[in-house]
Design a protein around this motif. Structure first.
Motif: not given
Length: 501
Positions: A271, A283, A325
């Protein structure tokens, strides 16, 4: 001519608009680049789930959105006959909010603009190049091609993300093997008593009234399980599919929008790559079962906004931006697993898989804990960011809208988007934990930093980020997991940074 920006967001869908508003709440300048000249008049999504409404409530916006939609007390998992009852969930918003995406985007854009976000339509990103201190974004706009430099770029530009491709971020997954269809048409559902759903060996169709006199039909059929795109769906094909399932076409006519969609399922490998980040459909992509896509993207933006703002301001501890992330990629992976499972249930054409649908539907109706677990998952109330080191069990969990003795509640304290330090002793234990907490807060503020990494993400270091608002309060009732809590740090996204008894 080059222009320099702090943050550039690519894509003015729900994810990009909400991220822009969250960054502006933190005082960070932001520009949104949108390829389309106007908002999309068609609504892919129709539902806003409880956790998303909670986040809106944390910013003082829930009433406006709820007033624009229609609350439904239930949701579905895989279109099973037994509905999931949201009314027992621990939230002030125990419902699915029926609100077409076009209206959701209209409200979000107004909010983002009111916060000072700059939104430029008709600006298509054609490429980008990362440098050590900035990203050069190539843009085709109404006045011609130009370059924008930004400290960070966030791709919120959908499943075909130009940002993701230009940044070289892999998007592994599976190609489409199934094609669903939808149609917004004029129809009369009075004979069915309103919204109706039926799935069987011959296929499945759901129909629900929409604002403006339209009805949304969504369906699947055994012949739709093909890898090649089957072509545009005609009104006559749609009518025949509805008749096959219900025995009537409900008087379908005057189509406003008819479309097909596939079950290609993919997730970005990372990400974040340097100064480029991804959120929402850029994403993760999946079959739209359960109406979760818009909501997960919205929650991506809520997690990212305060972290990116702290990074730009120079107050972020090491590793804070990487934690985006670390926290949201597992949520995206779980989303993909859930939508795949629901897709399997919705394509249960055989006798055996129909029996599986019946079995799970019975379990929902007869096993309240099982049903509640599915409801919490669909509503995103069970999202938990596990701490990197041993910590209090509440660490990383969603903080509920805790009621206080003075008549206020937690969500109202989060409207400014700051960390909130709760001293739940009511000020009677100043010589114990509260005084120690105040001292730590002063040290952190003097340093101008967010404290140790565990203070800003899920951890137990008990440092206090600069700008944290401290509130001395008493819980209106001490029960459950919060019964013995004396102090807790609540992050701007409403998750528990740390807690102490």
């Amino acid at each position: 001519m080059d222009a320099t920006e702090e943050i550039v967001i690519v894509g003015a869908g729900p994810t990009g608009l909400w991220l822009a508003a969250e960054l502006r709440l933190q005082g960070v300048p932001v520009t949104v680049l949108e390829a389309r000249g106007e908002r999309d008049p068609y609504s892919k999504a129709l539902t806003v789930h409880p956790r998303t409404v909670e986040i809106l409530g944390m910013r003082g916006l829930a009433d406006a959105f709820v007033g624009a939609g229609f609350p439904l007390p239930t949701g579905h998992f895989g279109a099973l006959d037994s509905r999931l009852d949201f009314r027992s969930l621990d939230t002030p918003y125990p419902f699915t909010l029926f609100l077409p995406q076009a209206r959701t985007e209209e409200l979000l854009e107004a909010h983002a603009r009111s916060r000072g976000a700059r939104i430029l339509r008709g600006h298509r990103v054609t490429g980008l190049t990362q440098g050590p201190d900035a990203v050069r974004v190539e843009v085709a706009g109404p006045a011609g091609d130009h370059v924008v430099e930004a400290r960070y770029v966030v791709g919120c530009d959908g499943t075909r993300s130009a940002v993701r491709a230009a940044a070289g971020i892999d998007f592994p997954g599976t190609d489409a093997s199934l094609w669903g269809w939808l149609g917004d048409v004029v129809a009369d559902l009075s004979s069915a008593g309103g919204a109706v759903s039926r799935f069987g060996a011959e296929g499945g169709v759901m129909a629900v009234p929409m604002p403006g006199g339209l009805t949304r039909f969504v369906g699947l059929a055994p012949e739709d399980q093909v890898s090649a795109y089957p072509g545009e769906l005609t009104l006559e094909e749609m009518r025949s599919r509805v008749v096959r399932v219900f025995g009537t076409d409900f008087g379908i006519h005057d189509p406003y929008w008819i479309s097909r969609f596939g079950n290609a399922t993919r997730q970005a490998e990372v990400y974040r790559k340097g100064r480029v980040l991804l959120a929402g459909d850029a994403a993760h992509m999946h079959f739209p079962t359960g109406g979760v896509g818009l909501n997960v993207g919205f929650q991506d933006a809520t997690n990212l906004g305060w972290k990116l703002a702290a990074t730009v301001r120079g107050t972020a501890p090491e590793g804070l931006l990487d934690s985006y992330h670390g926290e949201r990629h597992p949520v995206g992976a779980r989303l993909l697993a859930s939508t795949r499972a629901q897709t399997a249930l919705m394509t249960a054409w055989s006798v055996e898989t129909q029996a599986l649908r019946d079995h799970l539907s019975t379990a929902i109706s007869e096993q309240p804990q099982f049903a509640r677990g599915l409801a919490e998952q669909l509503a995103a109330l069970d999202v938990h960011y596990p701490p990197a080191s041993p910590a209090h069990p509440l660490t990383g969990t969603r903080a509920p809208d805790l009621p206080f003795e003075d008549g206020t509640s937690l969500f109202a304290l989060l409207r400014e988007g700051t960390h909130v330090l709760l001293d739940l002793t009511g000020g009677t234990e100043a010589a114990a934990g509260a005084a120690e907490v105040a001292q730590v807060a002063q040290v952190a503020e003097a340093a101008g930093m967010g404290g140790a990494s565990g203070s800003a993400v899920a951890g137990e270091d008990r440092m206090i980020p600069a700008g944290t608002r401290r509130h001395v309060l008493r819980l209106a009732k001490r029960e459950g997991a919060w019964a013995e809590i004396r102090t807790a740090l609540i992050r701007p996204d409403g998750h528990v940074g740390w807690a102490a008894e």
